[in-house]
Design a protein around this motif. Structure first.
Motif, short mmCIF file in Angstrom:
data_model
loop_
_atom_site.label_atom_id
_atom_site.label_comp_id
_atom_site.label_asym_id
_atom_site.label_seq_id
_atom_site.Cartn_x
_atom_site.Cartn_y
_atom_site.Cartn_z
N MET A 1 0.85 -1.18 0.00
CA MET A 1 0.00 0.00 0.00
C MET A 1 0.89 1.24 0.00
N ASN A 2 0.58 2.15 -0.88
CA ASN A 2 1.37 3.37 -1.01
C ASN A 2 0.98 4.41 0.03
N LEU A 3 1.97 5.12 0.52
CA LEU A 3 1.73 6.22 1.46
C LEU A 3 1.39 7.48 0.67
N PRO A 4 0.64 8.39 1.27
CA PRO A 4 0.03 8.26 2.59
C PRO A 4 -1.23 7.40 2.53
N TYR A 5 -1.52 6.74 3.67
CA TYR A 5 -2.81 6.09 3.82
C TYR A 5 -3.78 7.21 4.17
N THR A 6 -5.00 7.14 3.66
CA THR A 6 -5.98 8.18 3.96
C THR A 6 -7.22 7.55 4.57
N GLY A 7 -7.95 8.37 5.33
CA GLY A 7 -9.17 7.88 5.94
C GLY A 7 -9.97 9.01 6.53
N GLY A 8 -11.07 8.64 7.16
CA GLY A 8 -11.92 9.64 7.78
C GLY A 8 -13.16 9.02 8.39
N CYS A 9 -13.99 9.89 8.90
CA CYS A 9 -15.22 9.45 9.55
C CYS A 9 -16.31 9.17 8.52
N GLN A 10 -17.43 8.66 8.96
CA GLN A 10 -18.53 8.31 8.06
C GLN A 10 -19.15 9.51 7.38
N CYS A 11 -19.28 10.63 8.08
CA CYS A 11 -19.94 11.79 7.49
C CYS A 11 -18.99 12.67 6.68
N GLY A 12 -17.70 12.42 6.76
CA GLY A 12 -16.73 13.18 5.96
C GLY A 12 -16.22 14.45 6.60
N GLN A 13 -16.66 14.75 7.82
CA GLN A 13 -16.22 15.98 8.48
C GLN A 13 -14.75 15.93 8.91
N ILE A 14 -14.27 14.72 9.21
CA ILE A 14 -12.88 14.56 9.63
C ILE A 14 -12.16 13.68 8.62
N ARG A 15 -11.01 14.16 8.17
CA ARG A 15 -10.15 13.43 7.24
C ARG A 15 -8.75 13.40 7.83
N TYR A 16 -8.03 12.31 7.58
CA TYR A 16 -6.67 12.20 8.08
C TYR A 16 -5.78 11.50 7.06
N GLU A 17 -4.48 11.66 7.26
CA GLU A 17 -3.46 10.95 6.49
C GLU A 17 -2.51 10.28 7.47
N ILE A 18 -2.00 9.12 7.05
CA ILE A 18 -0.94 8.44 7.79
C ILE A 18 0.27 8.47 6.87
N ARG A 19 1.36 9.08 7.32
CA ARG A 19 2.48 9.38 6.45
C ARG A 19 3.71 8.51 6.64
N SER A 20 3.59 7.44 7.43
CA SER A 20 4.67 6.47 7.54
C SER A 20 4.05 5.08 7.65
#
Length: 150
Positions: A1-20
């Protein structure tokens, strides 16, 4: 899996990245993980704390005692309630990302099971994984097994 991994909550208000790269992934069958996931278990992707970057929104937090007796800070979306992260006071340099919140979960392969004594009777625990009756005293075997995956 290529970095960054991305994700967030169900409603889309919070988004994040994992960079390692992730350190490990395990399934937890404790009663609290069953409650927070509304399922038979929760999945935790352990990563370095500094690798997680919130790129949109701001999670809310509350603190609870885990089945192990340790303190856990739970971070979640204040709008939809999705649990995103667990910060543990005993491991300040890492954070557990609730793996189901990743945009792509197809590459996830847990290497272990925690709190198997609380596992639902319909859950099949593979003897090819590292399995713990409760909270392991040493998590390094979980990290090593993760590194050995293809």
């Amino acid at each position: 899996m290529n970095l960054p991994y991305t994700g967030g909550c169900q409603c889309g208000q919070i988004r994040y990245e994992i960079r390692s790269p992730a350190l490990t992934l395990y399934v937890c069958h404790c009663k609290e993980c069953q409650k927070q996931s509304s399922s038979g278990f929760g999945m935790s992707l352990t990563v370095l704390r500094d690798a997680v970057v919130i790129i949109q929104g701001q999670p809310k937090a509350w603190i609870r005692k885990a089945d192990s007796g340790r303190e856990v800070k739970n971070l979640f979306c204040g709008d939809c309630g999705t649990r995103l992260f667990h910060e543990r006071t005993y491991s300040p340099n890492t954070i557990n990302v609730k793996a189901g919140t990743l945009d792509d979960t197809s590459w996830l392969h847990p290497v272990g099971n925690l709190w198997t004594r609380n596992a639902q009777p319909w859950v099949i625990i593979s003897d090819k994984l590292l399995n713990y009756d409760g909270q392991p005293e040493d998590i390094l075997p979980l990290w090593k097994k993760w590194e050995q995956q293809d």
